[in-house]
Structure formats: structure tokens, C-alpha cells
Design a protein around this motif. Structure first.
Motif, PDB file in Angstrom:
ATOM      1  N   ARG A  22      67.155  41.536  32.165  1.00  0.00           N
ATOM      2  CA  ARG A  22      68.211  40.835  32.884  1.00  0.00           C
ATOM      3  C   ARG A  22      69.284  40.314  31.934  1.00  0.00           C
ATOM      4  NH1 ARG A  22      65.602  36.486  34.628  1.00  0.00           N
ATOM      5  NH2 ARG A  22      65.052  37.396  36.649  1.00  0.00           N
ATOM      6  N   CYS A  23      68.845  39.609  30.915  1.00  0.00           N
ATOM      7  CA  CYS A  23      69.777  38.834  30.100  1.00  0.00           C
ATOM      8  C   CYS A  23      70.456  39.665  29.012  1.00  0.00           C
ATOM      9  CB  CYS A  23      69.041  37.679  29.439  1.00  0.00           C
ATOM     10  SG  CYS A  23      68.259  36.550  30.605  1.00  0.00           S
ATOM     11  N   PRO A  24      71.716  39.342  28.715  1.00  0.00           N
ATOM     12  CA  PRO A  24      72.401  40.001  27.597  1.00  0.00           C
ATOM     13  C   PRO A  24      71.877  39.474  26.264  1.00  0.00           C
ATOM     14  CG  PRO A  24      73.792  38.292  28.504  1.00  0.00           C
ATOM     15  CD  PRO A  24      72.588  38.373  29.397  1.00  0.00           C
ATOM     16  N   ILE A  25      72.312  40.086  25.196  1.00  0.00           N
ATOM     17  CA  ILE A  25      71.800  39.757  23.863  1.00  0.00           C
ATOM     18  C   ILE A  25      71.980  38.275  23.541  1.00  0.00           C
ATOM     19  CG2 ILE A  25      72.114  40.186  21.392  1.00  0.00           C
ATOM     20  CD1 ILE A  25      72.959  43.077  22.172  1.00  0.00           C
ATOM     21  N   THR A  26      73.163  37.751  23.791  1.00  0.00           N
ATOM     22  CA  THR A  26      73.437  36.358  23.422  1.00  0.00           C
ATOM     23  C   THR A  26      72.554  35.378  24.192  1.00  0.00           C
ATOM     24  OG1 THR A  26      75.283  36.441  24.997  1.00  0.00           O
ATOM     25  CG2 THR A  26      75.816  36.687  22.661  1.00  0.00           C
ATOM     26  N   VAL A  28      69.498  36.088  25.431  1.00  0.00           N
ATOM     27  CA  VAL A  28      68.145  36.242  24.893  1.00  0.00           C
ATOM     28  C   VAL A  28      67.997  35.406  23.625  1.00  0.00           C
ATOM     29  CG1 VAL A  28      66.535  37.854  23.797  1.00  0.00           C
ATOM     30  CG2 VAL A  28      67.708  38.512  25.905  1.00  0.00           C
ATOM     31  N   GLU A  29      68.994  35.489  22.753  1.00  0.00           N
ATOM     32  CA  GLU A  29      68.949  34.701  21.524  1.00  0.00           C
ATOM     33  C   GLU A  29      68.951  33.205  21.836  1.00  0.00           C
ATOM     34  OE1 GLU A  29      68.428  35.825  18.541  1.00  0.00           O
ATOM     35  OE2 GLU A  29      68.510  37.946  19.119  1.00  0.00           O
ATOM     36  N   GLU A  30      69.715  32.813  22.845  1.00  0.00           N
ATOM     37  CA  GLU A  30      69.804  31.403  23.241  1.00  0.00           C
ATOM     38  C   GLU A  30      68.459  30.882  23.741  1.00  0.00           C
ATOM     39  OE1 GLU A  30      72.171  27.841  24.094  1.00  0.00           O
ATOM     40  OE2 GLU A  30      72.375  29.600  22.799  1.00  0.00           O
ATOM     41  N   ALA A  31      67.674  31.760  24.368  1.00  0.00           N
ATOM     42  CA  ALA A  31      66.408  31.343  24.983  1.00  0.00           C
ATOM     43  C   ALA A  31      65.201  31.520  24.071  1.00  0.00           C
ATOM     44  CB  ALA A  31      66.198  32.124  26.281  1.00  0.00           C
ATOM     45  N   LYS A  32      65.416  31.955  22.845  1.00  0.00           N
ATOM     46  CA  LYS A  32      64.278  32.214  21.960  1.00  0.00           C
ATOM     47  C   LYS A  32      63.557  30.938  21.518  1.00  0.00           C
ATOM     48  CE  LYS A  32      64.860  36.835  20.139  1.00  0.00           C
ATOM     49  NZ  LYS A  32      64.975  37.699  18.935  1.00  0.00           N
ATOM     50  N   LYS A  45      73.848  44.430  27.160  1.00  0.00           N
ATOM     51  CA  LYS A  45      75.203  43.962  26.887  1.00  0.00           C
ATOM     52  C   LYS A  45      75.151  42.829  25.859  1.00  0.00           C
ATOM     53  CE  LYS A  45      76.768  44.810  31.644  1.00  0.00           C
ATOM     54  NZ  LYS A  45      77.332  44.148  32.871  1.00  0.00           N
ATOM     55  N   VAL A  46      76.261  42.628  25.179  1.00  0.00           N
ATOM     56  CA  VAL A  46      76.330  41.523  24.220  1.00  0.00           C
ATOM     57  C   VAL A  46      76.321  40.193  24.960  1.00  0.00           C
ATOM     58  CG1 VAL A  46      77.719  40.384  22.450  1.00  0.00           C
ATOM     59  CG2 VAL A  46      77.539  42.887  22.491  1.00  0.00           C
ATOM     60  N   ARG A 214      68.913  32.864  33.988  1.00  0.00           N
ATOM     61  CA  ARG A 214      69.413  33.445  35.249  1.00  0.00           C
ATOM     62  C   ARG A 214      70.652  34.303  34.990  1.00  0.00           C
ATOM     63  NH1 ARG A 214      65.340  33.919  37.134  1.00  0.00           N
ATOM     64  NH2 ARG A 214      64.706  33.228  35.070  1.00  0.00           N
ATOM     65  N   ALA A 215      71.226  34.208  33.788  1.00  0.00           N
ATOM     66  CA  ALA A 215      72.515  34.834  33.495  1.00  0.00           C
ATOM     67  C   ALA A 215      72.386  36.300  33.077  1.00  0.00           C
ATOM     68  CB  ALA A 215      73.223  34.057  32.396  1.00  0.00           C
ATOM     69  N   LYS A 216      73.174  37.153  33.709  1.00  0.00           N
ATOM     70  CA  LYS A 216      73.213  38.576  33.373  1.00  0.00           C
ATOM     71  C   LYS A 216      74.372  38.924  32.439  1.00  0.00           C
ATOM     72  CE  LYS A 216      72.635  41.435  36.802  1.00  0.00           C
ATOM     73  NZ  LYS A 216      72.848  42.067  38.141  1.00  0.00           N
ATOM     74  N   GLU A 217      75.390  38.068  32.395  1.00  0.00           N
ATOM     75  CA  GLU A 217      76.550  38.340  31.531  1.00  0.00           C
ATOM     76  C   GLU A 217      76.970  37.131  30.704  1.00  0.00           C
ATOM     77  OE1 GLU A 217      79.829  40.215  33.534  1.00  0.00           O
ATOM     78  OE2 GLU A 217      78.524  41.596  34.640  1.00  0.00           O
ATOM     79  N   THR A 218      77.251  36.004  31.382  1.00  0.00           N
ATOM     80  CA  THR A 218      77.708  34.822  30.651  1.00  0.00           C
ATOM     81  C   THR A 218      76.906  33.592  31.044  1.00  0.00           C
ATOM     82  OG1 THR A 218      79.395  34.119  32.254  1.00  0.00           O
ATOM     83  CG2 THR A 218      80.054  35.754  30.608  1.00  0.00           C
ATOM     84  N   LEU A 219      76.668  32.737  30.054  1.00  0.00           N
ATOM     85  CA  LEU A 219      76.028  31.446  30.250  1.00  0.00           C
ATOM     86  C   LEU A 219      76.981  30.396  29.698  1.00  0.00           C
ATOM     87  CD1 LEU A 219      73.595  29.544  30.821  1.00  0.00           C
ATOM     88  CD2 LEU A 219      72.746  30.129  28.528  1.00  0.00           C
ATOM     89  N   THR A 220      77.415  29.489  30.563  1.00  0.00           N
ATOM     90  CA  THR A 220      78.400  28.484  30.169  1.00  0.00           C
ATOM     91  C   THR A 220      77.844  27.098  30.421  1.00  0.00           C
ATOM     92  OG1 THR A 220      80.185  30.010  30.798  1.00  0.00           O
ATOM     93  CG2 THR A 220      80.775  27.700  30.463  1.00  0.00           C
ATOM     94  N   TYR A 221      77.811  26.281  29.375  1.00  0.00           N
ATOM     95  CA  TYR A 221      77.352  24.902  29.501  1.00  0.00           C
ATOM     96  C   TYR A 221      78.559  24.025  29.864  1.00  0.00           C
ATOM     97  CZ  TYR A 221      73.111  26.433  27.046  1.00  0.00           C
ATOM     98  OH  TYR A 221      71.953  27.081  26.687  1.00  0.00           O
ATOM     99  N   VAL A 222      78.462  23.319  30.974  1.00  0.00           N
ATOM    100  CA  VAL A 222      79.579  22.492  31.431  1.00  0.00           C
ATOM    101  C   VAL A 222      79.074  21.101  31.814  1.00  0.00           C
ATOM    102  CG1 VAL A 222      81.052  24.388  32.235  1.00  0.00           C
ATOM    103  CG2 VAL A 222      79.323  23.440  33.771  1.00  0.00           C
ATOM    104  N   TYR A 223      80.019  20.156  31.827  1.00  0.00           N
ATOM    105  CA  TYR A 223      79.667  18.774  32.123  1.00  0.00           C
ATOM    106  C   TYR A 223      80.591  18.229  33.205  1.00  0.00           C
ATOM    107  CZ  TYR A 223      76.810  19.203  28.003  1.00  0.00           C
ATOM    108  OH  TYR A 223      75.855  19.636  27.120  1.00  0.00           O
TER     109      TYR A 223
END
Length: 232
Positions: A22-26, A28-32, A45-46, A214-223
Motif C-alpha cells: 500500500r504505502c510508498p517508499i517514504t 514505509v520509512e516513516e513507519a519503520k 512509488k517514492v 493509511r497513505a498510498k501517496e502522501t502523508l501530511t502532518y497538520v495541526y
């Protein structure tokens, strides 16, 4: 815990997640931090993980998901999106229906806003005496206050809550618990700080991991406090 008991009872061997399709490379790295052995296929995808200093309604693509640990920030954000010309949909809003029931029990629909706020405080105090989940009670009380702020009377608050919860639109809002098993091209992780970052808080750690992946392309942290309103 229950998993450890199952492993002992059935001589089970635990295997970590090997490949995320499901998840792109970035991501996957974020969730390691939670799944250190997780990999991605050669065709992955990147993708993109980002933390903007501010955001607005135009930042959110259609069919994106805004996911938060708590309900109150989601209800507040749904109102802001409506005010800024976007159409939100609160997914899995069972708690919303329960909150409307609570509002209807607070008193007469003609009750003034100040009295509604007092009634909410009294409801929360009584609830806390019986509940083992103080954070959940605090979240529910904050949701009730958000609705109460939308009108001069209790009837106004109820009407607005019903209006908000009936919305069906291309921007999906949900809690991390409701997002399990779902996936979206674009995920906005709202108010990440609400998830307990104590390494010993297993359920909280699992929830953070669920939201991130849950992200397939972009994961954005917002406040919430960094959302820029430009009302239409």
C-alpha cells in the motif's frame, strides 16, 4: 496481553510485516519505528511525507482523509471546511449520534448558550465519576461545546450537530480507530501530539502506526492551530 497468551497457548511464532503493498517508499520509512523489518516492492512509488507550517482548505485534495486520534478536532475541522467552501464527511460518526442524544437530554431546546455550557460541564463531571476513560469523556465534552458554540440556544446546537453529521462530501474525516483497514491516496494526520508517544503505550503506538500507514501517496502532518481560514 491477549497476543502473548495466544502465542503461549498455541506455540505460535510471531512474524513482522514483511512487505507493504500500500504505502510508498517514504511512508514505509516513516513507519519503520514500529515495523523495522517492513519493506516495499521494487515498483513502489517514492511518495511524500511532509510537515507544512500552515495549511488551508485548498491544501486538501478531494477524497483525501483527515485522521485524528480524537473526535473534537475532527468536528471543529469539519466546521472550518464547511465555512471555507469544502464539503466534509465524518466517517463512522456513531459517536456523533450519541452526542446528539446527550444534547437532547441536557434540557429544554430554548436553553441559552451559557446555560448549555454549564450543563455540559455538569454532564462531564458526572460522567467522570463513573468512567475509567477520562480522556474519552474530555473529548466528548469538547465535542458538545463545539456544537454549543454554533448557536444561541440548545436547539440551535442540536440542529447544527445534525446538519454537520448529515454531510456527505469528498473530504473524509475520521478517527484513527475508524481508519483501520482503509486506505487513501492522501492522508492528513491531524494533531499528532494527541497520540501518546510513551514507548510503553502499546495501543497508542499501534494507533499512530495505523494512521501513518493509511497513505498510498502522501502523508501530511497538520495541526488545527496552523489551519488558515479564508471563508467564502
Amino acid at each position: 496481553d491477549s497476543m502473548e497468551e495466544l502465542k503461549r497457548s498455541f506455540s505460535m511464532t510471531e512474524f513482522g510485516l514483511s512487505i507493504s503493498f500500500r504505502c510508498p517508499i517514504t511512508v514505509v520509512e516513516e513507519a519503520k519505528w514500529r515495523a523495522p523489518h517492513m519493506k516495499y516492492p521494487a515498483w513502489a512509488k517514492v511518495g511524500l511525507v511532509q510537515r507544512p507550517t500552515e495549511w488551508d482548505a485548498s491544501t486538501i485534495p478531494d477524497f483525501a482523509a483527515i485522521i485524528c486520534r480524537n473526535n473534537a478536532p475532527l468536528f471543529s475541522m469539519a466546521i472550518k471546511l464547511l465555512q471555507n467552501g469544502r464539503y466534509p464527511e465524518l466517517v463512522g460518526n456513531d459517536i456523533g449520534k450519541n452526542l446528539i442524544k446527550v444534547l437532547k437530554k441536557l434540557g429544554d431546546e430554548g436553553m441559552a448558550q451559557a446555560d448549555v455550557m454549564t450543563a455540559i460541564d455538569e454532564w462531564a463531571a458526572a460522567k467522570l465519576k463513573k468512567s475509567r476513560l477520562p480522556k474519552s469523556v474530555a473529548d466528548q465534552a469538547e465535542c458538545l461545546r463545539i456544537f454549543a458554540e454554533r448557536g444561541q440556544t440548545l436547539g440551535d446546537a442540536i440542529a447544527y450537530a445534525e446538519h454537520l453529521l448529515s454531510q456527505a462530501g469528498p473530504v473524509k474525516l475520521m478517527t484513527g480507530h475508524k481508519s483501520k483497514g482503509l486506505e487513501f491516496n492522501h492522508v492528513f494526520f491531524l494533531d499528532e501530539h494527541l497520540v501518546d508517544n510513551d514507548p510503553e503505550a502499546k495501543q497508542e503506538n499501534n494507533l499512530r502506526y495505523v494512521i501513518q500507514t493509511r497513505a498510498k501517496e502522501t502523508l501530511t502532518y497538520v495541526y488545527s492551530e496552523n489551519f488558515h481560514e479564508d471563508r467564502v
